[in-house]
Design an enzyme around this catalytic site. Structure first.
Site, mmCIF file in Angstrom:
data_model
loop_
_atom_site.group_PDB
_atom_site.id
_atom_site.type_symbol
_atom_site.label_atom_id
_atom_site.label_comp_id
_atom_site.label_asym_id
_atom_site.label_seq_id
_atom_site.Cartn_x
_atom_site.Cartn_y
_atom_site.Cartn_z
ATOM 1 N N LYS A 27 23.717 19.733 -37.576
ATOM 2 C CA LYS A 27 24.565 20.393 -38.562
ATOM 3 C C LYS A 27 25.387 21.511 -37.913
ATOM 4 C CE LYS A 27 22.850 20.598 -42.575
ATOM 5 N NZ LYS A 27 21.436 20.846 -42.857
ATOM 6 N N ARG A 97 20.315 27.161 -43.791
ATOM 7 C CA ARG A 97 19.906 25.750 -43.701
ATOM 8 C C ARG A 97 19.251 25.433 -42.372
ATOM 9 N NH1 ARG A 97 23.377 22.622 -47.369
ATOM 10 N NH2 ARG A 97 24.909 24.045 -48.230
ATOM 11 N N GLY A 106 15.952 15.963 -45.716
ATOM 12 C CA GLY A 106 15.099 16.542 -46.755
ATOM 13 C C GLY A 106 13.724 17.002 -46.286
ATOM 14 N N MET A 108 12.982 19.544 -44.092
ATOM 15 C CA MET A 108 12.822 20.991 -43.913
ATOM 16 C C MET A 108 13.512 21.726 -45.072
ATOM 17 S SD MET A 108 13.207 21.355 -39.828
ATOM 18 C CE MET A 108 14.650 20.361 -39.645
ATOM 19 N N ARG A 347 30.619 13.110 -41.541
ATOM 20 C CA ARG A 347 29.733 12.257 -40.735
ATOM 21 C C ARG A 347 30.314 10.852 -40.769
ATOM 22 N NH1 ARG A 347 25.054 12.534 -45.353
ATOM 23 N NH2 ARG A 347 26.404 11.729 -46.950
ATOM 24 N N HIS A 469 10.258 -24.763 -43.998
ATOM 25 C CA HIS A 469 11.271 -25.817 -44.019
ATOM 26 C C HIS A 469 12.520 -25.368 -44.762
ATOM 27 C CE1 HIS A 469 13.068 -29.554 -45.704
ATOM 28 N NE2 HIS A 469 12.941 -29.931 -44.447
ATOM 29 N N SER A 797 13.065 -24.745 -23.400
ATOM 30 C CA SER A 797 13.650 -24.087 -24.561
ATOM 31 C C SER A 797 12.493 -23.515 -25.373
ATOM 32 C CB SER A 797 14.454 -25.093 -25.389
ATOM 33 O OG SER A 797 14.998 -24.438 -26.501
ATOM 34 N N GLY A 799 10.414 -22.519 -28.236
ATOM 35 C CA GLY A 799 10.287 -22.775 -29.673
ATOM 36 C C GLY A 799 9.464 -21.649 -30.257
ATOM 37 N N ASN A 801 9.277 -20.385 -33.105
ATOM 38 C CA ASN A 801 8.658 -20.496 -34.437
ATOM 39 C C ASN A 801 7.200 -20.901 -34.261
ATOM 40 O OD1 ASN A 801 11.259 -20.148 -35.360
ATOM 41 N ND2 ASN A 801 11.628 -22.331 -35.679
ATOM 42 N N CYS A 864 15.266 -21.781 -28.941
ATOM 43 C CA CYS A 864 15.820 -22.481 -30.105
ATOM 44 C C CYS A 864 15.034 -22.183 -31.372
ATOM 45 C CB CYS A 864 15.934 -23.976 -29.853
ATOM 46 S SG CYS A 864 14.345 -24.766 -29.579
ATOM 47 N N TYR A 884 20.671 -19.024 -22.448
ATOM 48 C CA TYR A 884 21.365 -19.149 -23.733
ATOM 49 C C TYR A 884 20.403 -18.932 -24.895
ATOM 50 C CZ TYR A 884 19.270 -23.784 -24.212
ATOM 51 O OH TYR A 884 18.368 -24.810 -24.338
#
Ligand code: PEP
Ligand code: MG
Length: 970
Positions: A27, A97, A106, A108, A347, A469, A797, A799, A801, A864, A884
């Site tokens: 500030k 301040r 908020g 202080m 800001r 899915h 690659s 995977g 997931n 992937c 990639y």
């Protein structure tokens, strides 16, 4: 000897500046900077964070030299404002301040209107011509001072603020509901009662003497650095205790001093669209809180010209100065006191995704920022705003306000969709065919639903996580989707879905209109209007001319800059020719994952596929596969044609076979009829294929090992299609990818098979096509033994997931309950299926990268899993040196931008390692250095990113100069 401890600002000068943020706090530094560049700010001074350190070192006491300094600085404020601190005729009031070097909103304390006492309140009444205003300010000051400085704020949440209690009693006594209804004499009484309470509680009278008030307030603000809230916040955000807070003392200005006063807020450009217009509003004769409280309706800023032409000009001037100085769109707060303009704060302004792109590109065109800065200014996820339909203006807001909110789920496919609810994929297709817009709602979806999903505007499921899915398909198709919406329950027979709500169950029937916000994860009742994405109209639907699409042009420009700096290649997860075409439009340099299982649900294919599954002998299976071969070949040929000379990674069959079988009794009967078997035989086969945990069952390469003829057929379809398309003159680049490999021998087995088929097809066709055989790394053992696996793989690659699922030991399809609890308890900071878990899954990736390249230095590496389109995960992939990332087509722009940002941050973190591109391109060295400095500053403005950047220094990408997978785009 202590350094300078008090820095004054005001009157177009300042002793401090933005550079001294560590000393003056955000500030204090901001006010000093504004003052320096000639922005009118109310004069004041900042006491440094060093004083805070000295305060604590001395046992919470102000160092001796501070008070004389404060007096001298205050005298200067008096000179600049023409008012006297404690002068009853013309009082100067100040705010006190806190302000640390990073914002701690908020946490202080602050004291406003300091300097008021029984004498100066009369001066304020005369100045403002409002006795009510003066006494209202006074009673607020006494309460704030009592709470903050005298420690009267209740410590336990069950206790009430003593001043609130007195205020409530006063309102009751006066028969009013709101504070604003209390007249001046009631406020005057309140001041007396508040002071009596202070005396009662603290044993001392309320301090009337302004310098004593100020000293006590400065000490209190320093103390607030160590209050419970601030401590917790600091701990959570890693803010060290020794940073401390600065204290800024600033003259108060009031916008409610008559018709020549006012207050307002404004953005230097339109935060919704990014248009270069001054955007904001103001209220005459009002204070900031009147604007926030919405008691009166403010006027648009362009109306100021007519009312206060001089102020309007000054504001316009400030707007230009601030933008040129801060080199970004600013959000400002201002007050006009008796015809004088003051800016209280500025800001960087929050903005929509549309505005972020437009502002960044416009500012480059206006030569305010560099292209690199523009790239870093736009959050990659913000691009979703340009890629998806959005709800029109206020329609969603109004629907929610009318109680239209139904339920919330996981935001799996961003964007906005409205349609009539259907519960079956076949119905979605049929309704669509007759011109209806539909939303498909199901407990969960399965590959069988794929055509209905394509026909729907969007889908909604009760079950499943971010890689279920429905979620994968949504992103791949560019559909809006909400998954894991656990409040929904379905009755498929009655064709209804029910939502348990506090106000009673809500039942939605087939054909009812619903709208889904796939960005927020919100389901809303009724039809809401949506606007299409300009970018999609140009690139995918091809029904809009880029010349008529200004936003598209800015989007394209930003991404072309991103492409110039990124090192990571980008590919798409796509398995249909139309998805391939969309991928190219979104900048894909290849296909990183073609999930062949999705193809089996296309026209004419599910029949032979099911025949193959229920076959009892190899011969029968081969007969069914022979029917599939030409169909698969055509699918692959379509993709090869669409992708031209780009690499196409095709994965052999992955899901467990039961997923292809019908789910309903009617479906089973039809299958029995079609294959000439009894219903019992079909049931027995279904039973046989049933697995308790199919994700860990007979799937991936295990299928190709159990039934080699499946891999054979797929490999044949791939190589025949490749030869056919090569014969048309296309430089085809197939890459055959074997899923779910955990042991090198699994891959060896499948690799041998694929290469034998390739050799056979090439001999038959008299033509050879270059191809690669590689694997997915998605089983932890595969990652750990990557050096062995790489003996048989030309590419890996990741995977992620499945790798996340198996590393955490949680089900990707069924994560909802665990996820919510874990994120709420901060056991997981984010959903690990969305952002890569760097410590766990990420470590496996590093091990695999290192092991794989040890065996095969030119091993091609990509990802992937869905993480390939997540900005933080893309940064990680850059960091560990992948070639990639591959993601769903609609996330490609996000991945391109994220990859560029990762490259720029790496460069900013280690400028010596690699000269900025502008320097390499022959720009003047000074300019290049300035550009690097600015990039560094942008990075530093985002501590989280800076932290990542510093990690990059410690762990440089394994091979930064690795040849990227980049080929010219069509
Ligand atoms: C993965 O597991 O990350 C992957 C891409 O394969 P799928 O999602 O099809 O299992
Ligand atoms: Mg997988």
């Amino acid at each position: 000897m202590a350094g300078k401890r008090i820095f004054s600002f005001g009157g177009g000068k300042a002793e401090g500046s933005q550079e001294l943020k560590n000393l003056l706090g955000g500030k204090g530094a901001g006010l000093a900077e504004m003052s320096r560049i000639g922005i009118p700010v109310p004069p004041g001074f900042t006491i440094t964070t060093d004083v805070c350190a000295a305060f604590y070192a001395a046992g919470r006491k102000l160092p001796k030299d501070v008070l004389p300094g404060v007096r001298a600085a205050l005298a200067q404020v008096e000179r600049l404002t023409g008012r006297g601190f404690g002068d009853p005729a013309n009082p100067l009031l100040v705010s006190v301040r806190s302000g640390a070097r990073v914002s701690m909103p908020g946490m202080m304390d602050t004291v406003l209107n300091l300097g008021l006492n029984d004498a100066t309140v009369e001066g304020l009444a005369a100045q403002s011509s409002s006795e009510r205003f003066a006494w209202d300010s006074y009673r607020r000051f006494v309460a704030m001072f009592g709470d903050v400085v005298l420690g009267m704020k209740p410590e336990k949440k069950e206790d009430r603020d003593p001043f609130e209690v007195i205020l409530e009693a006063k309102k009751r006594a006066r028969g009013v509901k709101f504070d604003s209804e209390l007249p001046a004499d009631a406020l005057r009484e309140l001041v007396a009662e508040f002071k009596a309470e202070v005396k009662r509680r603290t044993g001392a009278p309320f301090p009337e003497e302004p310098v004593a008030q100020l000293t006590a307030a400065i000490e209190a603000v320093f103390r607030s650095w160590d209050n419970d809230r601030a401590l917790a916040y600091r701990k959570l955000n890693g803010i060290p205790a020794e940073w401390g807070t600065a204290v800024t003392v600033q003259s108060m200005v009031f916008g409610n001093m008559g018709e020549d006063s006012g207050t307002g807020v404004a953005f230097t450009r339109d935060p919704a669209t990014g248009e270069d217009v001054f955007y904001g509003e103001f209220l005459v004769n009002a204070q900031g809180e009147d604007v926030v409280a919405g008691i009166r309706t403010p006027q648009p800023i362009h109306e100021m010209e007519a009312r206060w032409p001089d102020i309007a000009r000054q504001l316009e001037d400030a707007r230009g100065k601030l933008e040129r100085h801060y080199r970004d769109m600013q959000d400002i707060e201002f007050t006009v006191e008796r015809g004088r303009l003051y800016l209280l704060q500025c800001r960087s302004g929050k903005r929509t995704g549309l505005a972020a792109v437009r502002i960044a590109v416009d500012m480059v065109d206006e030569k305010i920022i560099s292209k690199d800065e523009a790239i870093l200014r736009v959050e990659p996820e913000a691009l979703n705003h340009l890629l998806r339909p959005i709800f029109d203006g206020r329609s969603k807001h109004d629907a929610m306000a009318k109680g239209g909110f139904v339920a919330k789920g996981l935001p799996a496919g961003p964007g906005a969709a409205s349609g009539r609810v259907v519960f079956f994929a076949q119905d979605a297709e049929a309704w669509r065919a007759r011109g209806e817009r539909v939303v498909l709602a199901r407990h969960e979806t399965s590959p069988e639903d794929i055509r209905g999903m394509n026909a729907a505007e969007g889908f909604l499921t009760a079950f499943g996580g971010m890689t279920s899915h429905a979620a994968l398909v949504a992103r791949q198709m560019g559909k809006v989707a909400i998954v894991g919406c656990g409040a929904l329950s379905f009755d498929y027979h009655a064709k209804t879905m029910t939502v348990a709500r506090a106000e009673g169950d809500l039942t939605i029937r087939e054909g009812d209109w619903i709208s889904i916000d796939g960005t927020a994860g919100e389901v809303i009742l009724g039809e809401l209007h949506t606007s299409p994405s300009e970018v999609v109209q140009v690139l995918v639907e091809k029904n809009r001319d880029p010349a008529d699409a200004p936003l598209y042009r800015k989007f394209a420009k930003l991404l072309s800059w991103a492409d110039d700096v990124r090192r990571l290649g980008v590919r798409a997860n796509a398995d249909q020719p139309d998805q391939a075409a969309a991928s190219i439009a979104f900048g894909a340099e290849g296909i990183g994952l073609c999930r062949t299982e999705h193809m089996f649900f296309g026209e004419g294919k599910i029949g032979p596929m099911r025949e193959m599954i229920v076959a009892e002998t190899e011969e029968e299976r081969r007969a069914a596969l022979a029917k599939l071969l030409p169909l698969q070949r055509e699918d692959f040929a379509g993709i090869f044609r669409a992708m031209g000379p780009r690499s196409v990674t095709i994965r052999t069959l992955d899901p467990p076979l039961h997923e292809f079988l019908p789910q309903t009794e009617r479906g089973l009967e039809e299958l029995a009829r079609a294959t000439g078997r009894t219903l019992e035989q079909i049931r027995a086969r279904v039973e046989e294929l049933h697995e308790t945990n199919p994700m860990l069952g007979d799937r991936g390469c295990r299928l190709g090992i159990s039934y080699p003829e499946i891999t054979e057929m797929q490999a044949r379809a791939i190589f025949e299609a490749a030869c056919d398309v090569a014969a048309e003159g296309v430089d085809v680049r197939p890459e055959v990818m074997i899923p779910l490999v955990g042991h090198a021998k699994e891959l060896a087995n499948q690799e041998k098979l694929v290469r034998e088929v390739a050799a056979a097809v090439f001999a038959e066709r008299g033509r050879k096509v270059k191809y690669l055989v590689g694997t997915m790394i998605e089983v932890p053992r595969g990652a750990i033994t990557a050096a062995e696996v790489a003996k048989h793989a030309e590419f890996f690659s990741f995977g992620t997931n499945d790798l996340t699922q198996m590393t955490f030991g949680v089900s990707r399809d069924d994560i909802g309950a665990v996820l919510n609890a874990y994120v709420a308890r901060e056991i997981w900071s984010v959903d690990p299926f969305v952002s890569i878990d760097r410590d766990g899954v990420g470590t496996l990736l590093r091990i695999a990268v290192e092991g794989g390249r040890r065996t095969r230095p030119n091993l091609k590496l990509g990802i992937c899993g869905e993480h390939g389109g997540d900005p933080s995960s893309v940064a990680f992939c850059h960091e560990i040196g992948l070639d990639y990332v591959s993601c769903s087509p609609y996330r490609l722009p996000i991945a391109r931008l994220a990859a560029a940002q990762a490259a720029l941050r790496e460069r900013a973190a280690a400028p010596a390692r690699k000269a900025p591109r502008s320097a390499r391109a022959g720009a003047k060295p000074r300019k290049a250095a300035a550009s690097a400095r600015r990039t560094k500053a942008v990075v530093a403005a985002h501590p989280a990113r800076a932290a990542r950047a510093s990690v990059e220094v410690r762990r440089p990408a394994r091979k930064a100069a690795r040849k990227p997978e980049r080929r010219p785009r069509a």
